[in-house]
Write a protein that holds these residues in place. Sequence first.
Motif, PDB file in Angstrom:
ATOM      1  N   HIS A 177       0.852  -1.129   0.157  1.00  0.00           N
ATOM      2  CA  HIS A 177      -0.143  -0.011  -0.056  1.00  0.00           C
ATOM      3  C   HIS A 177       0.845   1.241  -0.110  1.00  0.00           C
ATOM      4  N   GLY A 178       2.055   1.301   0.218  1.00  0.00           N
ATOM      5  CA  GLY A 178       2.911   2.352   0.304  1.00  0.00           C
ATOM      6  C   GLY A 178       2.417   3.343   1.177  1.00  0.00           C
ATOM      7  N   LEU A 179       2.510   4.715   1.134  1.00  0.00           N
ATOM      8  CA  LEU A 179       2.007   5.777   1.824  1.00  0.00           C
ATOM      9  C   LEU A 179       0.505   6.083   1.519  1.00  0.00           C
ATOM     10  N   HIS A 180      -0.053   5.409   0.941  1.00  0.00           N
ATOM     11  CA  HIS A 180      -1.578   5.881   0.519  1.00  0.00           C
ATOM     12  C   HIS A 180      -2.746   5.310   1.423  1.00  0.00           C
ATOM     13  N   PRO A 181      -3.397   6.179   1.819  1.00  0.00           N
ATOM     14  CA  PRO A 181      -4.562   5.549   2.758  1.00  0.00           C
ATOM     15  C   PRO A 181      -5.391   4.420   1.986  1.00  0.00           C
ATOM     16  N   TYR A 182      -5.969   3.596   2.685  1.00  0.00           N
ATOM     17  CA  TYR A 182      -6.725   2.331   1.957  1.00  0.00           C
ATOM     18  C   TYR A 182      -7.621   1.885   2.797  1.00  0.00           C
ATOM     19  N   ASP A 183      -8.772   1.309   2.135  1.00  0.00           N
ATOM     20  CA  ASP A 183      -9.914   0.626   3.114  1.00  0.00           C
ATOM     21  C   ASP A 183      -9.366  -0.842   3.212  1.00  0.00           C
ATOM     22  N   TRP A 184      -9.751  -1.418   4.165  1.00  0.00           N
ATOM     23  CA  TRP A 184      -9.748  -2.830   4.478  1.00  0.00           C
ATOM     24  C   TRP A 184      -9.916  -3.843   3.306  1.00  0.00           C
ATOM     25  N   LYS A 185     -10.953  -3.389   2.447  1.00  0.00           N
ATOM     26  CA  LYS A 185     -11.556  -4.081   1.658  1.00  0.00           C
ATOM     27  C   LYS A 185     -10.653  -4.104   0.738  1.00  0.00           C
ATOM     28  N   ASP A 186      -9.456  -3.456   0.474  1.00  0.00           N
ATOM     29  CA  ASP A 186      -8.393  -3.662  -0.784  1.00  0.00           C
ATOM     30  C   ASP A 186      -7.323  -4.406  -0.070  1.00  0.00           C
ATOM     31  N   ALA A 187      -7.394  -5.026   0.896  1.00  0.00           N
ATOM     32  CA  ALA A 187      -6.379  -5.943   1.530  1.00  0.00           C
ATOM     33  C   ALA A 187      -6.345  -6.942   0.746  1.00  0.00           C
ATOM     34  N   ARG A 188      -5.246  -7.643   0.381  1.00  0.00           N
ATOM     35  CA  ARG A 188      -4.970  -8.802  -0.444  1.00  0.00           C
ATOM     36  C   ARG A 188      -5.034  -9.908   0.338  1.00  0.00           C
ATOM     37  N   ILE A 189      -6.000 -10.849   0.322  1.00  0.00           N
ATOM     38  CA  ILE A 189      -6.100 -12.182   1.052  1.00  0.00           C
ATOM     39  C   ILE A 189      -5.776 -13.074   0.528  1.00  0.00           C
ATOM     40  N   THR A 190      -4.639 -13.858   0.651  1.00  0.00           N
ATOM     41  CA  THR A 190      -4.078 -14.984  -0.052  1.00  0.00           C
ATOM     42  C   THR A 190      -4.161 -16.344   0.514  1.00  0.00           C
ATOM     43  N   THR A 191      -4.503 -16.440   1.868  1.00  0.00           N
ATOM     44  CA  THR A 191      -4.615 -17.697   2.604  1.00  0.00           C
ATOM     45  C   THR A 191      -5.786 -17.903   3.196  1.00  0.00           C
ATOM     46  N   PRO A 192      -6.223 -19.000   3.513  1.00  0.00           N
ATOM     47  CA  PRO A 192      -7.464 -19.262   4.285  1.00  0.00           C
ATOM     48  C   PRO A 192      -7.247 -18.564   5.784  1.00  0.00           C
ATOM     49  N   GLN A 193      -6.008 -18.725   6.307  1.00  0.00           N
ATOM     50  CA  GLN A 193      -5.639 -18.053   7.564  1.00  0.00           C
ATOM     51  C   GLN A 193      -5.970 -16.816   7.677  1.00  0.00           C
ATOM     52  N   GLN A 194      -5.845 -15.969   6.626  1.00  0.00           N
ATOM     53  CA  GLN A 194      -5.997 -14.611   6.404  1.00  0.00           C
ATOM     54  C   GLN A 194      -7.542 -14.152   6.435  1.00  0.00           C
ATOM     55  N   GLN A 195      -8.189 -15.083   5.648  1.00  0.00           N
ATOM     56  CA  GLN A 195      -9.638 -15.084   5.575  1.00  0.00           C
ATOM     57  C   GLN A 195     -10.269 -15.483   7.115  1.00  0.00           C
ATOM     58  N   THR A 196      -9.806 -16.290   7.673  1.00  0.00           N
ATOM     59  CA  THR A 196     -10.394 -16.672   9.152  1.00  0.00           C
ATOM     60  C   THR A 196     -10.022 -15.613   9.927  1.00  0.00           C
ATOM     61  N   LEU A 197      -8.771 -14.799   9.953  1.00  0.00           N
ATOM     62  CA  LEU A 197      -8.489 -13.784  10.684  1.00  0.00           C
ATOM     63  C   LEU A 197      -9.641 -12.576  10.522  1.00  0.00           C
ATOM     64  N   LEU A 198      -9.991 -12.403   9.325  1.00  0.00           N
ATOM     65  CA  LEU A 198     -10.971 -11.079   8.951  1.00  0.00           C
ATOM     66  C   LEU A 198     -12.220 -11.450   9.600  1.00  0.00           C
ATOM     67  N   HIS A 199     -12.658 -12.797   9.444  1.00  0.00           N
ATOM     68  CA  HIS A 199     -13.970 -13.200   9.774  1.00  0.00           C
ATOM     69  C   HIS A 199     -14.159 -13.353  11.063  1.00  0.00           C
ATOM     70  N   GLU A 200     -13.027 -13.549  12.073  1.00  0.00           N
ATOM     71  CA  GLU A 200     -13.200 -13.601  13.341  1.00  0.00           C
ATOM     72  C   GLU A 200     -13.519 -12.205  13.704  1.00  0.00           C
ATOM     73  N   PHE A 201     -12.484 -11.235  13.178  1.00  0.00           N
ATOM     74  CA  PHE A 201     -12.725  -9.935  13.543  1.00  0.00           C
ATOM     75  C   PHE A 201     -14.127  -9.283  13.311  1.00  0.00           C
ATOM     76  N   GLY A 202     -14.772  -9.597  12.154  1.00  0.00           N
ATOM     77  CA  GLY A 202     -15.933  -9.265  11.880  1.00  0.00           C
ATOM     78  C   GLY A 202     -17.043  -9.949  12.788  1.00  0.00           C
TER      79      GLY A 202
END
Length: 238
Positions: free
Chosen positions: A86-111
């Motif tokens: 993302h560099g130094l540009h503000p961004y929304d979480w929906k723009d995060a690159r999810i590449t693994t099931p573990q990352q998907q689990t993390l965001l699901h649990e936070f939600g």
Amino acid sequence: MIARLYTDIFDLAADIRTAPDQHGLVGAFGALIGRLGPYAYSIGTIHRTDLVQRHLIGTTYPDAWMTHYVTQHYHHIDPVIDPVRHGLHPYDWKDARITTPQQQTLLHEFGEMGFRSGHAVPLQVTTGTVMLVSIASTEQQIDTRQQMAIQLAASQFHYRYCQLGLDRPQVAGTVLSPRERECLSWAAQGRDTTEIGDILAISDNTIKFHLKNALRKLGCHNRVQAAVKATCMGLIHP
């Protein structure tokens, strides 16, 4: 009503800009974010190339979540924390690159805690270090005006943080004793005082003594905050 809200925001931004120390700075930032909406925040510094080098400055995420986050080693895989992408540009979480099931689990649990959207503002602290201000919202999205206010708050926090010389972490060079590291490591895994005492075969009072010393050295107010900070700094590895 809107005019009054933004008058309050500018007044609170002025409080951030004149905060006397890190404690006052975090408090002033929290007051502004609390005025904006149903938000929680996390602020930390991250090395661009060595992501193990992380320093938690402040957060209002629930303690139970922070303990779970560290226990599950989510700080190593969190897709929202990606200063290279993302560099130094503000961004929304929906723009995060999810590449693994573990990352998907993390965001699901936070939600599951009720957070439905987020906005992140990266700011350069040193050549190799970025400050990341991350805001979580219970709303479906954070609208453009709110994003602008968040970016204002983040920029004022960053300005005062650097002006106070806090780009050199106050806990740099912190040395925890072996017992302090052990106690914090078990605390990071969600163990209470009695459980830690049973594991280490020492009394509750001794556990409390070591944890109190660790909190003092790390500049934290509770053991969860201390465990998270120590993990982010690489002092413990739960």
